[in-house]
Enzyme design. Structure first.
Site, PDB file in Angstrom:
ATOM      1  CE  LYS A  38      -0.499   0.026   5.089  1.00 27.74           C
ATOM      2  NZ  LYS A  38      -1.360  -0.058   6.038  1.00 27.74           N
ATOM      3  NE  ARG A 136      -6.239   0.321  11.810  1.00 26.45           N
ATOM      4  CZ  ARG A 136      -4.889   0.199  11.410  1.00 26.45           C
ATOM      5  NH1 ARG A 136      -3.885   1.098  11.476  1.00 26.45           N
ATOM      6  NH2 ARG A 136      -4.556  -1.048  10.975  1.00 26.45           N
ATOM      7  CE1 TYR A 264       8.562  32.591   1.115  1.00 34.20           C
ATOM      8  CE2 TYR A 264       8.887  30.028   1.243  1.00 34.20           C
ATOM      9  CZ  TYR A 264       8.684  31.247   0.408  1.00 34.20           C
ATOM     10  OH  TYR A 264       8.575  31.148  -0.761  1.00 34.20           O
ATOM     11  CG  MET A 313       5.803  23.505  -2.175  1.00 32.74           C
ATOM     12  SD  MET A 313       4.460  24.378  -3.300  1.00 32.74           S
ATOM     13  CE  MET A 313       3.434  25.098  -2.045  1.00 32.74           C
TER      14      MET A 313
END
Length: 368
Positions: A38, A136, A264, A313
């Site tokens: 997965k 779960r 930033y 980013m």
């Protein structure tokens, strides 16, 4: 090996072979092996990994969602595929591609029987999931009578397996809880088998379960993180080889004066004359903001370079004041020596998260 010229995730299929063989060596010869592929095979490449494991003789695959199984079938994978968290809206697609659902609630059971009947299926394999403590997904032990009543009322489906999931198999401080889960699962399976009149496969162990609880290997085990090189302990990590190596390059080097800031929000301020390197990888590639401000690091020329300022980013900046390096030099984010688990621990997370976060825009390169 050719020099790295851009941000690249190298996927070592020989390491995958080693890990598969090592985990298989823990099993009896008649115990089936399910490989969990997965999340793009834990951030690598689900198709390439599945094809390699299929050639090695793996017995089953597991994915989280129907769409992941669809991709494998479209790529030509023939091995049975268990879908761990199927959604009823995808049941027709699941059946069309011979995928096998985990059935974890009466709503899901009723809807899958309805879809399978509509598609004129007979004895379609389903996998009944029981909750033994993870809380779960899964039926309760008290649900057995109602499950069997529904199964006996239809010819459309048949239980291929009964399974559960260990909550803390890597933590030996939780051994008592894990043994209670195993005991509960044995009782559920015995009861269901007596009611249903045949014996489905049983499976419960994940990678850490395979290593620590051989008495619970049953008919099949499900290995995910171990295949990709992590055994959830320092001792077991030594027996496994990380499959993925994330590398990049230095785009630019800056000389920073005292009190100048980097990145930033001016999150880093130089205390003296420093040198920084900008690297083309950022939070859009899987290096999240939590690794910024010296929480995370990379390796250049074998030396640790802390990430400074906020992660951007598409870029990170690292401190290379004490490293002799040049623009274009290779950068190791993690590999077989500088492990992803170590980087993850620096930001109080786990190897699973950093591996599965690697963006699909990062170039993949396969090593054999």
């Amino acid at each position: 090996m050719p020099k790295t010229t851009e941000t690249t995730l190298e996927i070592n299929l020989s390491a995958l072979t080693h890990n598969y063989s090592y985990l298989k060596s823990k099993l009896e010869s008649n115990t089936n092996f399910l490989a969990v592929v997965k999340a793009f095979a834990y951030g690598s490449d689900s198709v390439a990994v599945a094809k390699h494991l299929e050639a090695l003789g793996v017995d089953y695959f597991a994915v989280a969602y129907t769409s992941e199984g669809f991709v494998l079938r479209e790529a030509g994978i023939k091995t049975p595929i268990l879908v761990l968290h199927p959604q009823p809206t995808n049941f027709k697609t699941l059946i069309d591609h011979c995928l096998e659902p985990s059935i974890y609630s009466f709503k899901v059971l009723d809807e899958f029987i309805s879809t399978a009947s509509h598609c004129k299926q007979q004895d379609y394999p389903i996998h009944l999931k029981f909750n033994t403590g993870l809380n779960r997904l899964g039926f309760r032990a008290s649900d057995c009578n109602n499950i069997v009543e529904k199964l006996k009322a239809t010819a459309a489906v048949k239980a291929k397996s009964i399974f559960s999931h260990l909550a803390a198999s890597e933590d030996l401080n939780e051994k008592e809880f894990t043994l209670h889960q195993i005991s509960t699962f044995r009782a559920v399976a015995k009861n269901l088998e007596s009611l249903i009149g045949y014996k489905p496969w049983l499976h419960m162990c994940n990678t850490s379960g395979v290593i620590h609880y051989p008495e619970a290997h049953f008919d099949m085990v499900r290995c995910g993180i171990g295949l990709y090189g992590f055994g959830n302990s320092a001792n077991e990590d030594q027996n496994l080889n990380p499959v993925a190596s994330l590398k990049s390059v230095i785009s630019q080097i800056h000389k920073i004066k005292p009190n100048e800031t980097v990145g930033y929000n001016r999150a880093f301020m130089a205390e003296g004359h420093q040198k920084t390197a900008t690297i083309p990888i950022g939070h859009a590639d899987g290096i999240s903001r939590q690794y910024g401000n010296k929480q995370g690091f990379v390796f250049i020329k074998g030396l640790k370079a802390p990430i400074i300022g906020n992660v951007c980013m598409d870029m990170i900046m690292v401190d290379v004041t004490n490293i002799e390096c040049s623009e274009g030099d290779e950068v190791i984010i993690f590999d077989g020596i500088h492990k992803a688990s170590t980087l993850a621990e620096s930001a109080n997370t786990i190897s699973y998260e950093i591996l599965t976060a690697i963006s699909q825009r990062v170039k993949r390169k396969f090593l054999k």
